[in-house]
Design a protein around this motif. Structure first.
Motif, PDB file in Angstrom:
ATOM      1  N   LYS A 148       0.825  -1.204   0.000  1.00  0.00           N
ATOM      2  CA  LYS A 148       0.000   0.000   0.000  1.00  0.00           C
ATOM      3  C   LYS A 148       0.864   1.262   0.000  1.00  0.00           C
ATOM      4  O   LYS A 148       0.538   2.247  -0.679  1.00  0.00           O
ATOM      5  CB  LYS A 148      -0.917  -0.009   1.226  1.00  0.00           C
ATOM      6  N   MET A 149       1.957   1.232   0.732  1.00  0.00           N
ATOM      7  CA  MET A 149       2.799   2.415   0.843  1.00  0.00           C
ATOM      8  C   MET A 149       3.667   2.624  -0.401  1.00  0.00           C
ATOM      9  O   MET A 149       3.968   3.757  -0.776  1.00  0.00           O
ATOM     10  CB  MET A 149       3.703   2.306   2.082  1.00  0.00           C
ATOM     11  N   ILE A 150       4.084   1.531  -1.045  1.00  0.00           N
ATOM     12  CA  ILE A 150       5.001   1.630  -2.172  1.00  0.00           C
ATOM     13  C   ILE A 150       4.289   1.832  -3.502  1.00  0.00           C
ATOM     14  O   ILE A 150       4.800   2.518  -4.392  1.00  0.00           O
ATOM     15  CB  ILE A 150       5.899   0.365  -2.234  1.00  0.00           C
ATOM     16  N   ALA A 151       3.098   1.275  -3.652  1.00  0.00           N
ATOM     17  CA  ALA A 151       2.395   1.321  -4.939  1.00  0.00           C
ATOM     18  C   ALA A 151       2.274   2.722  -5.539  1.00  0.00           C
ATOM     19  O   ALA A 151       2.471   2.897  -6.744  1.00  0.00           O
ATOM     20  CB  ALA A 151       1.011   0.686  -4.794  1.00  0.00           C
ATOM     21  N   PRO A 152       1.977   3.768  -4.744  1.00  0.00           N
ATOM     22  CA  PRO A 152       1.847   5.106  -5.354  1.00  0.00           C
ATOM     23  C   PRO A 152       3.132   5.620  -6.000  1.00  0.00           C
ATOM     24  O   PRO A 152       3.085   6.513  -6.843  1.00  0.00           O
ATOM     25  CB  PRO A 152       1.441   5.988  -4.166  1.00  0.00           C
ATOM     26  N   THR A 153       4.286   5.081  -5.615  1.00  0.00           N
ATOM     27  CA  THR A 153       5.544   5.563  -6.195  1.00  0.00           C
ATOM     28  C   THR A 153       5.723   5.080  -7.625  1.00  0.00           C
ATOM     29  O   THR A 153       6.670   5.512  -8.301  1.00  0.00           O
ATOM     30  CB  THR A 153       6.758   5.105  -5.357  1.00  0.00           C
ATOM     31  N   PHE A 154       4.847   4.200  -8.088  1.00  0.00           N
ATOM     32  CA  PHE A 154       4.885   3.745  -9.476  1.00  0.00           C
ATOM     33  C   PHE A 154       3.656   4.232 -10.239  1.00  0.00           C
ATOM     34  O   PHE A 154       3.175   3.577 -11.163  1.00  0.00           O
ATOM     35  CB  PHE A 154       4.983   2.214  -9.538  1.00  0.00           C
ATOM     36  N   ARG A 302      -6.934  -6.615 -13.130  1.00  0.00           N
ATOM     37  CA  ARG A 302      -6.562  -5.326 -12.554  1.00  0.00           C
ATOM     38  C   ARG A 302      -5.901  -5.546 -11.200  1.00  0.00           C
ATOM     39  O   ARG A 302      -6.029  -6.596 -10.588  1.00  0.00           O
ATOM     40  CB  ARG A 302      -7.810  -4.455 -12.361  1.00  0.00           C
ATOM     41  N   ASP A 303      -5.180  -4.533 -10.729  1.00  0.00           N
ATOM     42  CA  ASP A 303      -4.617  -4.576  -9.390  1.00  0.00           C
ATOM     43  C   ASP A 303      -4.688  -3.192  -8.777  1.00  0.00           C
ATOM     44  O   ASP A 303      -5.314  -2.289  -9.319  1.00  0.00           O
ATOM     45  CB  ASP A 303      -3.192  -5.128  -9.388  1.00  0.00           C
ATOM     46  N   ASP A 304      -4.020  -3.010  -7.606  1.00  0.00           N
ATOM     47  CA  ASP A 304      -4.135  -1.736  -6.901  1.00  0.00           C
ATOM     48  C   ASP A 304      -3.458  -0.594  -7.634  1.00  0.00           C
ATOM     49  O   ASP A 304      -3.766   0.573  -7.397  1.00  0.00           O
ATOM     50  CB  ASP A 304      -3.583  -1.840  -5.476  1.00  0.00           C
ATOM     51  N   LEU A 305      -2.543  -0.889  -8.551  1.00  0.00           N
ATOM     52  CA  LEU A 305      -1.936   0.180  -9.343  1.00  0.00           C
ATOM     53  C   LEU A 305      -2.980   0.831 -10.245  1.00  0.00           C
ATOM     54  O   LEU A 305      -2.966   2.039 -10.460  1.00  0.00           O
ATOM     55  CB  LEU A 305      -0.784  -0.375 -10.191  1.00  0.00           C
ATOM     56  N   ASP A 306      -3.897   0.016 -10.788  1.00  0.00           N
ATOM     57  CA  ASP A 306      -4.976   0.572 -11.603  1.00  0.00           C
ATOM     58  C   ASP A 306      -5.874   1.476 -10.759  1.00  0.00           C
ATOM     59  O   ASP A 306      -6.290   2.543 -11.196  1.00  0.00           O
ATOM     60  CB  ASP A 306      -5.818  -0.556 -12.210  1.00  0.00           C
ATOM     61  N   ASP A 307      -6.191   1.033  -9.545  1.00  0.00           N
ATOM     62  CA  ASP A 307      -7.058   1.833  -8.677  1.00  0.00           C
ATOM     63  C   ASP A 307      -6.423   3.176  -8.341  1.00  0.00           C
ATOM     64  O   ASP A 307      -7.084   4.210  -8.301  1.00  0.00           O
ATOM     65  CB  ASP A 307      -7.349   1.065  -7.377  1.00  0.00           C
ATOM     66  N   ILE A 308      -5.127   3.177  -8.092  1.00  0.00           N
ATOM     67  CA  ILE A 308      -4.425   4.427  -7.770  1.00  0.00           C
ATOM     68  C   ILE A 308      -4.470   5.376  -8.951  1.00  0.00           C
ATOM     69  O   ILE A 308      -4.738   6.569  -8.815  1.00  0.00           O
ATOM     70  CB  ILE A 308      -2.973   4.135  -7.360  1.00  0.00           C
ATOM     71  N   ARG A 317       0.948  15.424  -5.225  1.00  0.00           N
ATOM     72  CA  ARG A 317       2.392  15.550  -5.080  1.00  0.00           C
ATOM     73  C   ARG A 317       2.977  14.144  -4.997  1.00  0.00           C
ATOM     74  O   ARG A 317       2.652  13.382  -4.097  1.00  0.00           O
ATOM     75  CB  ARG A 317       2.716  16.343  -3.813  1.00  0.00           C
ATOM     76  N   ARG A 318       3.862  13.803  -5.953  1.00  0.00           N
ATOM     77  CA  ARG A 318       4.341  12.428  -6.028  1.00  0.00           C
ATOM     78  C   ARG A 318       5.867  12.384  -5.965  1.00  0.00           C
ATOM     79  O   ARG A 318       6.553  13.243  -6.510  1.00  0.00           O
ATOM     80  CB  ARG A 318       3.863  11.763  -7.315  1.00  0.00           C
ATOM     81  N   LEU A 319       6.365  11.327  -5.295  1.00  0.00           N
ATOM     82  CA  LEU A 319       7.801  11.110  -5.190  1.00  0.00           C
ATOM     83  C   LEU A 319       8.144   9.727  -5.739  1.00  0.00           C
ATOM     84  O   LEU A 319       7.340   8.798  -5.649  1.00  0.00           O
ATOM     85  CB  LEU A 319       8.256  11.192  -3.725  1.00  0.00           C
ATOM     86  N   ALA A 320       9.350   9.620  -6.287  1.00  0.00           N
ATOM     87  CA  ALA A 320       9.816   8.317  -6.737  1.00  0.00           C
ATOM     88  C   ALA A 320      10.100   7.435  -5.523  1.00  0.00           C
ATOM     89  O   ALA A 320      10.092   7.884  -4.374  1.00  0.00           O
ATOM     90  CB  ALA A 320      11.066   8.476  -7.599  1.00  0.00           C
ATOM     91  N   LEU A 321      10.389   6.160  -5.776  1.00  0.00           N
ATOM     92  CA  LEU A 321      10.441   5.144  -4.729  1.00  0.00           C
ATOM     93  C   LEU A 321      11.304   5.508  -3.527  1.00  0.00           C
ATOM     94  O   LEU A 321      10.813   5.615  -2.402  1.00  0.00           O
ATOM     95  CB  LEU A 321      10.942   3.819  -5.333  1.00  0.00           C
ATOM     96  N   LEU A 322      12.609   5.688  -3.729  1.00  0.00           N
ATOM     97  CA  LEU A 322      13.505   5.886  -2.590  1.00  0.00           C
ATOM     98  C   LEU A 322      13.223   7.193  -1.870  1.00  0.00           C
ATOM     99  O   LEU A 322      13.259   7.256  -0.632  1.00  0.00           O
ATOM    100  CB  LEU A 322      14.963   5.826  -3.053  1.00  0.00           C
TER     101      LEU A 322
END
Length: 433
Positions: A148-154, A302-308, A317-322
């Motif tokens: 859940k925490m990492i998915a938005p970074t993609f 589908r998966d949670d990336l589609d939902d996001i 406001r979005r940040l890359a993974l690291l």
């Protein structure tokens, strides 16, 4: 009674019964094996899979005798032979370890797209010193929280911002490959280095790629470490820590882990020292209309990336993974610590480059073998780029498939170049693996 008398009495008893100690031991062993086999054939696993085709089995060892003494490459070749003989789904027993081999993409997609079975097989424990509790081998609530925490970074907006970097590294690998024109060479050496460098400069936010052959050294260490882990999975004696710890394979494994973990520690340290969320953030304004259009286009699994992607409306406001993980670790309201950062960086560094470099290498190999397909790819890119074949590729939301395909032949001037930049296509999938 003297000792000699006792020995004589025992010898007379053995002769009277007709059973020597050796025969008794053999009979006992046979009984134990028979009882084990009876129990084994009545287990739930065996009954549920008994109708799946399988190569010849032996009691106790199952199919292990078929791969004994073979290298990893030879095991793969043997497996392909059996799949061609018995069908697309195969069952195998390595002692009491059950393996089900799937080759039908539709079957594989069903398994990989579900969240119902998150617990990995026992063989994944050999990855523990490498990935810790990263997404690849974690389970349950820990997996769900990290996912859940990492998915938005993609998010798509993040990946779109990486396209110029994909193009830059694709052009660089084409230049490095020019010296191989007209020769036979291992394209994976080039693609593994390129995908590591792409991952470092995108998801990991590294400003300057490592000097010399550090990226290639890391990629090669990953290949060697995977080979060691695979040997531990299929070789009985290597599966036992008590034996493995005293082998030369353990020494090699420790050396590879030092290279791998050394790279990721430097990456995390560099990013933390130069962290600036505001400078690295991507601000995107998303309206309801564009989301509805995207929703209407998406079909299939589908998966949670589609939902996001589809549920975001307004300024984001979005940040890359690291960068995102470093910021989360600084936030006391979020359950995220330094170990979580290291575990996920090691996991994503592996998942992001290994599968991508292998996939792009296979694609380039196939283009080199099938010259007729290579000509069709070149013709398609010529139709898109016209006389300006060297222009940079861009991300076109309206026709993403066409623009992604265009990357394949953007610099296709000779056979080496005709597919080399195809790495950018698969590199764009770094965040999805």
């Amino acid at each position: 009674m003297s000792i000699e008398t006792v020995k004589e009495t025992l010898n007379q008893a053995g002769g009277a019964t007709g059973f020597s100690p050796i025969i008794t031991a053999l009979i006992g062993t046979a009984v134990v094996i028979a009882l084990y086999e009876y129990w084994h054939r009545n287990t739930r696993e065996y009954k549920m899979t008994k109708n799946i085709p399988t190569p010849p089995e032996l009691p106790l060892v199952g199919n292990a005798h078929l791969v004994y003494g073979l290298s990893n490459a030879e095991i793969m070749k043997r497996g392909i032979v059996y799949i061609n003989k018995y069908g697309e789904t195969l069952r195998a027993w390595l002692g009491n370890v059950l393996l089900i081999l799937l080759t039908n993409p539709a079957d594989i997609e069903i398994i990989l797209s579900t969240n119902n079975h998150l617990t990995k097989a026992e063989e994944y424990r050999y990855f523990k010193p490498w990935f810790g509790d990263g997404l690849l081998i974690s389970k349950g609530d820990h997996w769900r929280h990290h996912r859940k925490m990492i998915a938005p970074t993609f998010h798509q907006s993040i990946l779109k911002s990486f396209v110029p970097t994909f193009v830059q590294h694709s052009q660089a690998v084409v230049d490095r490959m020019r010296k191989e024109v007209g020769k036979s060479f291992d394209v994976h050496d080039y693609m593994s280095q390129t995908t590591v460098e792409i991952l470092l400069t995108t998801a990991m936010g590294v400003k300057k790629i490592p000097e010399g052959n550090k990226s290639f050294e890391y990629a090669q260490a990953v290949v060697d470490m995977c080979d060691i882990i695979h040997k531990r999975q299929v070789k009985l004696f290597y599966r036992l820590d008590a034996i493995y710890n005293f082998t030369k394979l353990r020494e090699k494994g420790d050396k590879m882990m030092n290279i791998i973990l050394g790279m990721t520690k430097r990456v995390v340290s560099d990013r933390k020292q130069n962290f600036s969320a505001e400078n690295r953030a991507i601000i995107e304004e998303v309206d309801d209309v564009s989301k509805q259009k995207a929703l209407n286009k998406n079909e299939g699994l589908r998966d949670d990336l589609d939902d996001i992607d589809e549920n975001d409306v307004g300024a984001k406001r979005r940040l890359a993974l690291l960068d995102a993980m470093v910021e989360m670790a600084k936030n006391p309201e979020i359950e995220w610590n330094e170990k979580d950062i290291m575990d996920e960086v090691n996991t994503i560094m592996f998942e992001g480059h290994d599968t991508t470099s292998a996939g792009s290498s296979f694609a380039l190999c196939m283009l080199g073998i099938h010259k007729d397909i290579q000509e069709k790819v070149y013709a398609e890119q010529k139709a898109i780029f016209g006389d300006n074949m060297l222009r940079d590729c861009t991300f076109n939301v309206a026709d993403a498939d066409t623009d992604a395909d265009a990357i394949v032949g953007a610099s296709a001037g000779d056979e080496a170049e005709a597919g080399a930049v195809a790495g950018a296509v698969t590199a764009a999938d770094v965040g999805i693996n």
